[in-house]
Design a protein around this motif. Structure first.
Motif, PDB file in Angstrom:
ATOM      1  N   VAL A 121     -56.390  -8.549  10.395  1.00  0.00           N
ATOM      2  CA  VAL A 121     -57.383  -9.565  10.713  1.00  0.00           C
ATOM      3  C   VAL A 121     -56.913 -10.888  10.117  1.00  0.00           C
ATOM      4  O   VAL A 121     -56.540 -10.956   8.937  1.00  0.00           O
ATOM      5  CB  VAL A 121     -58.776  -9.192  10.152  1.00  0.00           C
ATOM      6  N   CYS A 122     -56.927 -11.933  10.950  1.00  0.00           N
ATOM      7  CA  CYS A 122     -56.539 -13.261  10.484  1.00  0.00           C
ATOM      8  C   CYS A 122     -57.775 -14.010   9.993  1.00  0.00           C
ATOM      9  O   CYS A 122     -58.814 -14.015  10.670  1.00  0.00           O
ATOM     10  CB  CYS A 122     -55.869 -14.054  11.619  1.00  0.00           C
ATOM     11  N   VAL A 123     -57.669 -14.626   8.825  1.00  0.00           N
ATOM     12  CA  VAL A 123     -58.810 -15.331   8.234  1.00  0.00           C
ATOM     13  C   VAL A 123     -58.374 -16.744   7.863  1.00  0.00           C
ATOM     14  O   VAL A 123     -57.211 -17.021   7.610  1.00  0.00           O
ATOM     15  CB  VAL A 123     -59.338 -14.586   6.990  1.00  0.00           C
ATOM     16  N   LYS A 124     -59.375 -17.640   7.863  1.00  0.00           N
ATOM     17  CA  LYS A 124     -59.108 -19.020   7.452  1.00  0.00           C
ATOM     18  C   LYS A 124     -59.206 -19.155   5.940  1.00  0.00           C
ATOM     19  O   LYS A 124     -58.452 -19.902   5.315  1.00  0.00           O
ATOM     20  CB  LYS A 124     -60.094 -19.964   8.141  1.00  0.00           C
ATOM     21  N   THR A 125     -60.167 -18.475   5.365  1.00  0.00           N
ATOM     22  CA  THR A 125     -60.326 -18.482   3.910  1.00  0.00           C
ATOM     23  C   THR A 125     -60.376 -17.062   3.423  1.00  0.00           C
ATOM     24  O   THR A 125     -60.959 -16.183   4.089  1.00  0.00           O
ATOM     25  CB  THR A 125     -61.617 -19.218   3.505  1.00  0.00           C
ATOM     26  N   CYS A 126     -59.802 -16.829   2.276  1.00  0.00           N
ATOM     27  CA  CYS A 126     -59.771 -15.476   1.730  1.00  0.00           C
ATOM     28  C   CYS A 126     -61.096 -15.175   1.051  1.00  0.00           C
ATOM     29  O   CYS A 126     -61.533 -15.907   0.158  1.00  0.00           O
ATOM     30  CB  CYS A 126     -58.618 -15.335   0.724  1.00  0.00           C
ATOM     31  N   GLY A 127     -61.742 -14.139   1.496  1.00  0.00           N
ATOM     32  CA  GLY A 127     -63.002 -13.725   0.895  1.00  0.00           C
ATOM     33  C   GLY A 127     -63.068 -12.219   0.898  1.00  0.00           C
ATOM     34  O   GLY A 127     -62.277 -11.554   0.245  1.00  0.00           O
ATOM     35  N   CYS A 128     -64.037 -11.686   1.658  1.00  0.00           N
ATOM     36  CA  CYS A 128     -64.206 -10.236   1.742  1.00  0.00           C
ATOM     37  C   CYS A 128     -64.061  -9.800   3.199  1.00  0.00           C
ATOM     38  O   CYS A 128     -64.291 -10.579   4.123  1.00  0.00           O
ATOM     39  CB  CYS A 128     -65.586  -9.816   1.231  1.00  0.00           C
ATOM     40  N   LEU A 129     -63.716  -8.538   3.347  1.00  0.00           N
ATOM     41  CA  LEU A 129     -63.598  -7.960   4.675  1.00  0.00           C
ATOM     42  C   LEU A 129     -64.085  -6.527   4.601  1.00  0.00           C
ATOM     43  O   LEU A 129     -63.499  -5.706   3.884  1.00  0.00           O
ATOM     44  CB  LEU A 129     -62.151  -8.004   5.168  1.00  0.00           C
ATOM     45  N   GLY A 130     -65.172  -6.240   5.346  1.00  0.00           N
ATOM     46  CA  GLY A 130     -65.733  -4.895   5.334  1.00  0.00           C
ATOM     47  C   GLY A 130     -65.216  -4.056   6.480  1.00  0.00           C
ATOM     48  O   GLY A 130     -64.242  -4.400   7.157  1.00  0.00           O
ATOM     49  N   LEU A 131     -65.936  -2.939   6.710  1.00  0.00           N
ATOM     50  CA  LEU A 131     -65.520  -2.046   7.787  1.00  0.00           C
ATOM     51  C   LEU A 131     -65.711  -2.678   9.159  1.00  0.00           C
ATOM     52  O   LEU A 131     -65.091  -2.249  10.129  1.00  0.00           O
ATOM     53  CB  LEU A 131     -66.317  -0.735   7.709  1.00  0.00           C
ATOM     54  N   ASP A 132     -66.560  -3.704   9.257  1.00  0.00           N
ATOM     55  CA  ASP A 132     -66.778  -4.357  10.542  1.00  0.00           C
ATOM     56  C   ASP A 132     -65.672  -5.338  10.898  1.00  0.00           C
ATOM     57  O   ASP A 132     -65.714  -5.949  11.972  1.00  0.00           O
ATOM     58  CB  ASP A 132     -68.129  -5.075  10.557  1.00  0.00           C
ATOM     59  N   LYS A 133     -64.682  -5.528  10.026  1.00  0.00           N
ATOM     60  CA  LYS A 133     -63.526  -6.394  10.251  1.00  0.00           C
ATOM     61  C   LYS A 133     -63.917  -7.861  10.446  1.00  0.00           C
ATOM     62  O   LYS A 133     -63.166  -8.627  11.042  1.00  0.00           O
ATOM     63  CB  LYS A 133     -62.725  -5.924  11.481  1.00  0.00           C
ATOM     64  N   ILE A 134     -65.067  -8.258   9.950  1.00  0.00           N
ATOM     65  CA  ILE A 134     -65.510  -9.645  10.046  1.00  0.00           C
ATOM     66  C   ILE A 134     -65.274 -10.316   8.694  1.00  0.00           C
ATOM     67  O   ILE A 134     -65.792  -9.844   7.669  1.00  0.00           O
ATOM     68  CB  ILE A 134     -67.002  -9.725  10.426  1.00  0.00           C
ATOM     69  N   PRO A 135     -64.493 -11.391   8.657  1.00  0.00           N
ATOM     70  CA  PRO A 135     -64.230 -12.064   7.365  1.00  0.00           C
ATOM     71  C   PRO A 135     -65.515 -12.680   6.797  1.00  0.00           C
ATOM     72  O   PRO A 135     -66.334 -13.249   7.526  1.00  0.00           O
ATOM     73  CB  PRO A 135     -63.208 -13.145   7.732  1.00  0.00           C
ATOM     74  N   ARG A 136     -65.675 -12.573   5.484  1.00  0.00           N
ATOM     75  CA  ARG A 136     -66.820 -13.168   4.786  1.00  0.00           C
ATOM     76  C   ARG A 136     -66.290 -14.047   3.650  1.00  0.00           C
ATOM     77  O   ARG A 136     -65.283 -13.717   3.018  1.00  0.00           O
ATOM     78  CB  ARG A 136     -67.730 -12.080   4.189  1.00  0.00           C
ATOM     79  N   GLU A 137     -67.004 -15.137   3.401  1.00  0.00           N
ATOM     80  CA  GLU A 137     -66.642 -16.007   2.294  1.00  0.00           C
ATOM     81  C   GLU A 137     -67.338 -15.539   1.028  1.00  0.00           C
ATOM     82  O   GLU A 137     -68.371 -14.867   1.068  1.00  0.00           O
ATOM     83  CB  GLU A 137     -67.028 -17.456   2.610  1.00  0.00           C
ATOM     84  N   PHE A 138     -66.739 -15.916  -0.104  1.00  0.00           N
ATOM     85  CA  PHE A 138     -67.344 -15.537  -1.377  1.00  0.00           C
ATOM     86  C   PHE A 138     -68.747 -16.140  -1.469  1.00  0.00           C
ATOM     87  O   PHE A 138     -68.965 -17.320  -1.158  1.00  0.00           O
ATOM     88  CB  PHE A 138     -66.496 -16.021  -2.548  1.00  0.00           C
ATOM     89  N   GLY A 139     -69.712 -15.308  -1.851  1.00  0.00           N
ATOM     90  CA  GLY A 139     -71.097 -15.743  -1.963  1.00  0.00           C
ATOM     91  C   GLY A 139     -71.884 -15.575  -0.677  1.00  0.00           C
ATOM     92  O   GLY A 139     -73.105 -15.779  -0.676  1.00  0.00           O
ATOM     93  N   GLU A 140     -71.234 -15.220   0.409  1.00  0.00           N
ATOM     94  CA  GLU A 140     -71.939 -15.071   1.691  1.00  0.00           C
ATOM     95  C   GLU A 140     -72.739 -13.776   1.700  1.00  0.00           C
ATOM     96  O   GLU A 140     -72.250 -12.714   1.307  1.00  0.00           O
ATOM     97  CB  GLU A 140     -70.928 -15.074   2.839  1.00  0.00           C
ATOM     98  N   LYS A 141     -74.004 -13.886   2.139  1.00  0.00           N
ATOM     99  CA  LYS A 141     -74.871 -12.722   2.276  1.00  0.00           C
ATOM    100  C   LYS A 141     -74.934 -12.330   3.756  1.00  0.00           C
ATOM    101  O   LYS A 141     -75.014 -13.187   4.625  1.00  0.00           O
ATOM    102  CB  LYS A 141     -76.274 -13.029   1.746  1.00  0.00           C
ATOM    103  N   PHE A 142     -74.938 -11.032   4.017  1.00  0.00           N
ATOM    104  CA  PHE A 142     -74.957 -10.544   5.397  1.00  0.00           C
ATOM    105  C   PHE A 142     -75.498  -9.126   5.403  1.00  0.00           C
ATOM    106  O   PHE A 142     -75.603  -8.465   4.362  1.00  0.00           O
ATOM    107  CB  PHE A 142     -73.548 -10.591   6.008  1.00  0.00           C
TER     108      PHE A 142
END
Length: 817
Positions: free
Chosen positions: A437-458
């Motif tokens: 998975v290509c990301v613009k900013t390094c954060g978190c990546l769960g099983l859904d393969k959607i990049p998340r930023e640090f502090g992001e709630k979902f």
């Protein structure tokens, strides 16, 4: 001490013969000093002598490529090691040599690494650069050690016939063995770059690292790397490459890749150590036992060497020309293209429909990239050798061997070698080597393969999560649903159902759904002219039914549309109107009686006919056209003489309800007025025929002669024949008798009293003659006979009528015949 680095000498030293110079500095040591932990630039630990004396001439290593030599009388000579550039050799495989640090850790020298490649159907380039083609269909040894130093080490290839004629072969599986692990990289679809990786027959996800062996993706390639042996093996379904360090494997390899010693003379070595006359013959001897290929037998000698050139001349492919053209010219000085061009021409001629020539360009471009020369060649093949990347990646002819990821972004990648493949677009990077998975900013990546930023709630998988830096990254807890008002699904046909909440998919909404199959009310059966209409009242589920008129006419259980004809009976013309009967709610049928013509011709009467509207003119009397063009109308059974001719009688009879008219002509006997005395000519009772009465005859009954032809069965007498007949009146009366007190009758008629039989000859139409007998009256007399009573007389008259009717019918019958 003085430190030198690389090949740059210090300012106070000069270079002498050889590769190491020993200019020195004298140090006077008054006491013996013990020092430990000195590390040279080659990471070699050395130490001063410990509490001992050094003899003159004895030397030991100091740090930073410096050597100490004991002179005498506590005088130590410090000698720096000066490295001069060694001469650059020429590698037999055509690749650039690599720099290798010497064992002392200070200086370096050149070595030609072992580099073997294979591609196409298939073509081989040995470690020393010897090119050959081999079309085997078994599993073969590519590399094994001559003298076993590494446990269970070897690289093998499984080839198969990849054309319908079983002429050429292609690589199917590359096998790498190292100690306890066996890696198989298999082609999923023939002649494609789709491969799958297994370790010890178990599929693994990349990157894989275990027991000193690592497997990862590098562009279009899968790479098996053994860091301990400083070797790597690449495979992409169409080509493979094996790179091994010379200092660990030099002069110690055999197999289809040959012996790595920078000399092509012994590359075609057989398993027994002998050298074959060509590598095509040698390659067949390196078969190994493969349970999936029982037809292969290790050590089998081929009957003839396979041909490495096309059987017939063919025109070179335009794609192959690219190897020799300006596109690849920047690489020609590093890697010669002629052998790759020969392989390309062979593939395009022998198997022109498999596009195998692309593999020759691909492996040549990869070899150029290994020499740090990038060639973007696929866009020049008119789509024949195109390579399609996923939508989130972009193709690059030269990208990093190991793509920078969020996990490795802080590491310095110093390798200048490049490889083609699909890479993350500029401005993005790969999240991790195992997460594509290509990301613009390094954060978190769960099983859904959607990049998340640090502090992001979902919310994912019905859990409320937050992306945190450090630890496992994503922290989750069960999702809480908001309270809902209880829904009651009362009413016929309703039932409860859980629906997805568009605002919160984890919290279903209880709603009432309608299922009409649960309704008990059934649709009624409507009468003719009516149909069922249903509607669902607001807020209800089950429909309400009612019969509504169709706006049609109905007659005898049949429906008729407005303005269409309706059959009621033959006497009326009816049609369906648009008017509606208020009481029946059906359209009204309008009818008109059909006008009838009641005039009939004379002799016909107008009578009703069952099943018909206007009746018919039925014949009730006979209409007879007389000879003077007048019409005579007679009732059935009636007789009437022609008003102008008493000899013509007309009659009308009813035979089987059919009126038939007939005309009868009375034939008079021959009459000759010359035979009558004047005043005696009179008419017979029929009023038609004349006769004469002799005046002198008291009885008036006498024999009268006449001449006439006799006819019998179409035959006729030749001449007239004399014939006789009785003619005259006799006394007949009816009077009252006082004595008898009744009527007395006297009846007498003129009849023959004596006759004879005469014979006459008749002439027939056929020409022959026959004899015919007839009766001749000799004398006549009045003869009495019984008189009938009135009733008897009436019966006699009826019989006479019947006889006359019968005679007329017979005459009609004969006339018809």
């Amino acid at each position: 001490s003085v430190t030198t680095s690389g090949t740059t000498p210090t300012e106070s030293f000069t270079t002498t013969s050889g590769t190491t110079s020993s200019n020195f500095t004298t140090v006077t040591a008054t006491t013996t000093t013990t020092t430990s932990g000195i590390v040279s630039s080659g990471s070699t630990s050395t130490s001063w002598p410990t509490a001992t004396s050094s003899a003159p001439g004895e030397s030991w290593w100091l740090c930073n490529c410096t050597k100490a030599i004991c002179i005498e009388d506590n005088i130590i000579q410090v000698v720096p090691i000066i490295c001069n550039p060694p001469p650059k050799p020429t590698c037999a495989n055509g690749l650039s040599p690599v720099q290798v640090i010497d064992e002392d850790g200070c200086c370096w020298h050149w070595e030609c690494d072992c580099y073997c490649t294979g591609w196409g159907d298939p073509h081989y380039m040995t470690f020393d650069g010897l090119y050959y083609s081999y079309q085997g269909n078994c599993t073969y040894v590519l590399v094994e050690e001559i003298y076993k130093k590494v446990d269970n080490f070897g690289v093998y290839i499984d080839n198969y016939h990849c054309d319908t004629r079983d002429v050429v072969s292609c690589p199917r599986t590359l096998i790498v063995r190292h100690e306890t692990q066996e890696v198989r990289i298999a082609t999923v679809k023939p002649n494609t770059l789709q491969v799958e990786v297994t370790v010890n027959k178990q599929a693994v996800a990349l990157p894989y690292k275990k027991f000193g062996l690592s497997i990862y993706e590098s562009g279009i390639n899968r790479v098996v790397e053994i860091p301990e042996l400083k070797m790597n093996v690449t495979y992409n379904g169409l080509s493979f490459s094996i790179r091994m360090p010379y200092r660990l494997f030099g002069n110690n390899t055999h197999g289809q890749c040959g012996t790595c010693n920078n000399n092509t003379a012994d590359d075609c070595m057989l398993p027994n150590g002998n050298i074959a006359e060509n590598c095509e013959t040698m390659a067949d001897h390196w078969q190994v036992v493969d349970p999936s290929k029982p037809q292969c037998s290790p050590g089998l000698i081929p009957t003839k060497a396979p041909s490495t050139t096309p059987m017939q001349p063919c025109k070179e492919s335009s794609i192959c020309k690219l190897l020799l053209g300006s596109l690849f010219e920047p690489c020609h000085g590093f890697v010669r293209p002629e052998k790759y061009y020969a392989a390309c021409v062979f593939d395009s001629c022998v198997v022109p429909n498999l596009d195998l020539e692309c593999s020759s360009l691909q492996v040549y471009a990869a070899t150029c990239a290994d020499q740090s020369v990038c060639i973007d060649w696929r866009s020049h093949t008119n789509g024949v050798c195109s390579y399609k990347c996923p939508s989130d990646k972009e193709y690059r002819a030269c990208g990093p061997i190991k793509e920078i990821t969020c996990k490795s972004s802080q590491q310095n990648e110093t390798s200048t070698k490049q490889v083609e493949g699909c890479f993350c677009p500029n401005g993005t990077m790969l999240y991790d080597s195992g997460v594509d998975v290509c990301v613009k900013t390094c954060g978190c990546l769960g099983l859904d393969k959607i990049p998340r930023e640090f502090g992001e709630k979902f919310t994912v998988d019905c859990q409320d999560c937050i992306c945190l830096e450090g630890g496992n990254g994503i922290v989750c807890e069960p999702h809480e649903c908001a309270k809902q008002n209880k829904t009651s699904c009362d009413g016929e046909g309703f039932y409860e159902v859980n629906e997805v909440n568009s605002e919160d998919s984890c919290c279903p909404i209880v709603t009432c759904k309608c299922n009409t199959s649960l309704c008990t009310t059934k649709a009624p059966k409507c009468t003719v002219g009516f149909e069922v209409h249903s509607h669902i009242p607001s807020g209800q589920c089950c429909p309400v039914y009612q019969c509504v008129p169709k706006r049609v006419c109905v007659h005898q259980n049949a429906e008729f549309l407005p303005n269409s004809s309706v059959f009621v009976d033959k006497c009326q013309n009816c049609f369906c109107t648009n008017e509606v009967n208020v009481s029946t709610q059906l359209n009204i049928i309008s009818c008109e009686h059909i006008p009838c013509n009641t005039y009939c011709e004379p002799g016909y009467e107008h009578q009703p006919v069952k099943g018909e509207c206007c009746g018919r003119c039925v014949q009730t009397k006979c209409v007879i056209h007389t000879s003077n063009n007048s019409d005579l109308i007679l009732s059935p059974g009636e007789f009437k003489s022609d008003p102008y001719n008493n000899c013509t009688i007309y009659s009308c009879v009813n035979i089987h309800n059919q009126l038939l008219s007939s005309t009868s002509e009375i034939t008079c006997p021959a009459f000759n007025e010359d035979n009558c005395k004047p005043g005696t000519i009179t008419f017979l009772p029929n009023g038609c025929c004349k006769t004469c009465v002799p005046l002198d005859s008291p009885t008036l009954c006498s024999v009268r002669q006449r001449k006439d032809f006799i006819f019998y069965k179409s035959c006729r007498s030749v001449d007239r024949v004399v014939m006789t007949e009785c003619e005259g009146k006799c006394g007949t009366f009816s009077l009252y008798s006082a004595d008898a007190n009744s009527m007395e009758h006297s009846c007498s008629c003129c009849r023959e009293s004596r006759t004879t039989v005469r014979e006459v000859e008749l002439k027939c139409p056929t020409g022959h003659s026959i004899s015919h007998k007839y009766i001749y009256v000799e004398s006549c007399s009045c003869q009495d006979h019984e008189c009938l009573q009135s009733s008897e007389l009436q019966s006699t008259e009826e019989n006479d009528k019947a006889s006359t009717l019968k005679r007329i019918k017979r005459a009609i019958s004969l006339t018809s015949k």
